[in-house]
Design a protein around this motif. Structure first.
Motif, PDB file in Angstrom:
ATOM      1  N   LYS A  59       0.827  -1.219   0.000  1.00 49.38           N
ATOM      2  CA  LYS A  59       0.000   0.000   0.000  1.00 49.38           C
ATOM      3  C   LYS A  59       0.857   1.263   0.000  1.00 49.38           C
ATOM      4  O   LYS A  59       0.494   2.273   0.599  1.00 49.38           O
ATOM      5  CB  LYS A  59      -0.984   0.009   1.170  1.00 49.38           C
ATOM      6  CG  LYS A  59      -1.953  -1.158   1.185  1.00 49.38           C
ATOM      7  CD  LYS A  59      -2.947  -1.035   2.338  1.00 49.38           C
ATOM      8  CE  LYS A  59      -3.882  -2.221   2.368  1.00 49.38           C
ATOM      9  NZ  LYS A  59      -4.837  -2.127   3.503  1.00 49.38           N
ATOM     10  N   ASP A  61       1.248   3.294  -2.257  1.00 50.83           N
ATOM     11  CA  ASP A  61       0.604   4.405  -2.955  1.00 50.83           C
ATOM     12  C   ASP A  61      -0.125   5.350  -2.005  1.00 50.83           C
ATOM     13  O   ASP A  61      -0.444   6.488  -2.366  1.00 50.83           O
ATOM     14  CB  ASP A  61      -0.391   3.877  -3.994  1.00 50.83           C
ATOM     15  CG  ASP A  61      -1.453   2.975  -3.374  1.00 50.83           C
ATOM     16  OD1 ASP A  61      -1.074   2.039  -2.635  1.00 50.83           O
ATOM     17  OD2 ASP A  61      -2.647   3.198  -3.636  1.00 50.83           O
ATOM     18  N   GLU A  65       4.279  10.824  -2.125  1.00 52.29           N
ATOM     19  CA  GLU A  65       5.293  10.381  -3.086  1.00 52.29           C
ATOM     20  C   GLU A  65       6.706  10.776  -2.676  1.00 52.29           C
ATOM     21  O   GLU A  65       7.650   9.998  -2.835  1.00 52.29           O
ATOM     22  CB  GLU A  65       4.969  10.949  -4.469  1.00 52.29           C
ATOM     23  CG  GLU A  65       5.827  10.373  -5.574  1.00 52.29           C
ATOM     24  CD  GLU A  65       5.332  10.764  -6.955  1.00 52.29           C
ATOM     25  OE1 GLU A  65       6.014  10.406  -7.937  1.00 52.29           O
ATOM     26  OE2 GLU A  65       4.279  11.425  -7.049  1.00 52.29           O
ATOM     27  N   ARG A  68       8.094   8.249   0.039  1.00 51.10           N
ATOM     28  CA  ARG A  68       8.021   6.795  -0.139  1.00 51.10           C
ATOM     29  C   ARG A  68       9.362   6.104   0.012  1.00 51.10           C
ATOM     30  O   ARG A  68       9.473   5.086   0.710  1.00 51.10           O
ATOM     31  CB  ARG A  68       7.411   6.476  -1.514  1.00 51.10           C
ATOM     32  CG  ARG A  68       5.936   6.763  -1.593  1.00 51.10           C
ATOM     33  CD  ARG A  68       5.372   6.516  -2.982  1.00 51.10           C
ATOM     34  NE  ARG A  68       4.014   7.050  -3.077  1.00 51.10           N
ATOM     35  CZ  ARG A  68       3.321   7.126  -4.204  1.00 51.10           C
ATOM     36  NH1 ARG A  68       3.873   6.715  -5.342  1.00 51.10           N
ATOM     37  NH2 ARG A  68       2.091   7.620  -4.205  1.00 51.10           N
ATOM     38  N   SER A  94       2.432  -1.809  -4.414  1.00 48.89           N
ATOM     39  CA  SER A  94       1.106  -1.181  -4.437  1.00 48.89           C
ATOM     40  C   SER A  94       0.288  -1.891  -5.488  1.00 48.89           C
ATOM     41  O   SER A  94       0.808  -2.264  -6.544  1.00 48.89           O
ATOM     42  CB  SER A  94       1.214   0.305  -4.777  1.00 48.89           C
ATOM     43  OG  SER A  94      -0.059   0.828  -5.117  1.00 48.89           O
ATOM     44  N   GLY A  96      -1.896  -0.531  -7.209  1.00 48.19           N
ATOM     45  CA  GLY A  96      -2.283   0.445  -8.213  1.00 48.19           C
ATOM     46  C   GLY A  96      -1.253   0.716  -9.296  1.00 48.19           C
ATOM     47  O   GLY A  96      -1.501   1.509 -10.198  1.00 48.19           O
ATOM     48  N   ASP A  97      -0.069   0.088  -9.222  1.00 53.67           N
ATOM     49  CA  ASP A  97       0.938   0.312 -10.253  1.00 53.67           C
ATOM     50  C   ASP A  97       1.687  -0.985 -10.529  1.00 53.67           C
ATOM     51  O   ASP A  97       1.249  -2.069 -10.130  1.00 53.67           O
ATOM     52  CB  ASP A  97       1.893   1.453  -9.851  1.00 53.67           C
ATOM     53  CG  ASP A  97       2.595   1.187  -8.525  1.00 53.67           C
ATOM     54  OD1 ASP A  97       2.789   0.000  -8.164  1.00 53.67           O
ATOM     55  OD2 ASP A  97       2.958   2.156  -7.839  1.00 53.67           O
ATOM     56  N   THR A  99       4.466  -2.142  -9.358  1.00 50.23           N
ATOM     57  CA  THR A  99       5.392  -2.652  -8.348  1.00 50.23           C
ATOM     58  C   THR A  99       5.021  -4.040  -7.841  1.00 50.23           C
ATOM     59  O   THR A  99       5.903  -4.863  -7.563  1.00 50.23           O
ATOM     60  CB  THR A  99       5.467  -1.678  -7.155  1.00 50.23           C
ATOM     61  OG1 THR A  99       4.131  -1.403  -6.684  1.00 50.23           O
ATOM     62  CG2 THR A  99       6.128  -0.374  -7.564  1.00 50.23           C
TER      63      THR A  99
END
Length: 255
Positions: A59, A61, A65, A68, A94, A96-97, A99
């Motif tokens: 998590k 994300d 930024e 991180r 994450s 959402g991307d 990674t």
């Protein structure tokens, strides 16, 4: 969770090859999380001291930024310190991307027996084909397990994008009671061949040389299947694990 470390400790932690532990970076119970992690490590030391350990700091994300990298490295240092005398590898992830995909691909790659020999053969095959790039995907998950790039590509996230496209296409095929086996994509700059390769893999070949016929490339892929199947069988005969591996999935109560 307590049952895992008391009544089920022997059955869960015996003969473990891999532990993948997921930390929620925003957890408000970090001390408790670390306690459970160390309990897993203690059980591994007793029952499976040679197990490989991977930790996902998940998590990311949700973290600002510009913070991180710092937060991940701090958490990574804490995890590695608490892991001693065992060692672990950490990934910032994450959903959402790219990674999370990259982390799982890296883990699968590290678990492939004799991966250097596989890569050497794949590099030789790419050279024979005069291909820009050759990739091997695990059949069920479409994670990249090996690749050879002879011509650099500007998109570093292309593997995840390709995987997502093919998985969605496979899903569409299954809804029509059809199975996906191969695909050919062509434009003015390149041709991409995706084909079922060994019993555990799909192969993707990227060609930009328009003078090489598609028929020749497909024939070379077909002829290479037996060789790469033998590589997989040799790993099993030598007592190593096949490319596919089984796992136990433990989900916390709040997920």
């Amino acid at each position: 969770m307590e049952q895992y470390f008391v009544s089920q400790r022997d059955s869960i932690f015996k003969h473990v090859e891999v532990l993948i532990y997921v930390f929620d970076v925003e957890s408000r119970e970090l001390e408790k999380d670390m306690h459970y992690y160390q309990s897993c490590l203690e059980a591994l030391l007793t029952h499976s001291k040679d197990a490989r350990i991977f930790c996902l700091v998940h998590k990311m994300d949700l973290v600002q930024e510009d913070q991180r990298d710092q937060i991940f490295h701090e958490r990574e240092n804490d995890i590695k310190r608490l892991s001693k005398p065992l060692s672990c590898e950490c990934f910032a992830t994450s959903i959402g991307d790219e990674t999370l995909y990259r982390a799982w691909s890296s883990i699968v790659y590290l678990l492939i027996p004799n991966v250097s020999r596989l890569e050497s053969n794949l590099r030789q095959f790419a050279s024979v084909l005069e291909a820009d790039e050759v990739l091997l995907f695990e059949k069920a998950t479409f994670l990249v397990i090996s690749h050879c790039t002879l011509r650099e590509h500007r998109d570093s996230h292309r593997f995840e994008k390709i995987s997502n496209i093919i998985k969605q296409f496979k899903l569409s095929c299954s809804m029509l009671a059809a199975s996906f086996q191969s695909m050919e994509v062509r434009n003015g700059e390149f041709t991409a061949f995706i084909d079922l390769f060994t019993s555990n893999t799909y192969i993707m070949v990227i060609m930009s040389d328009s003078t090489i016929s598609s028929a020749a490339t497909l024939m070379n892929i077909k002829n290479a299947r037996k060789h790469f199947e033998r590589l997989e069988k040799q790993k099993r005969l030598h007592g190593d694990s096949p490319l596919l591996f089984s796992y136990r999935l433990v989900v916390s109560s709040d997920q």
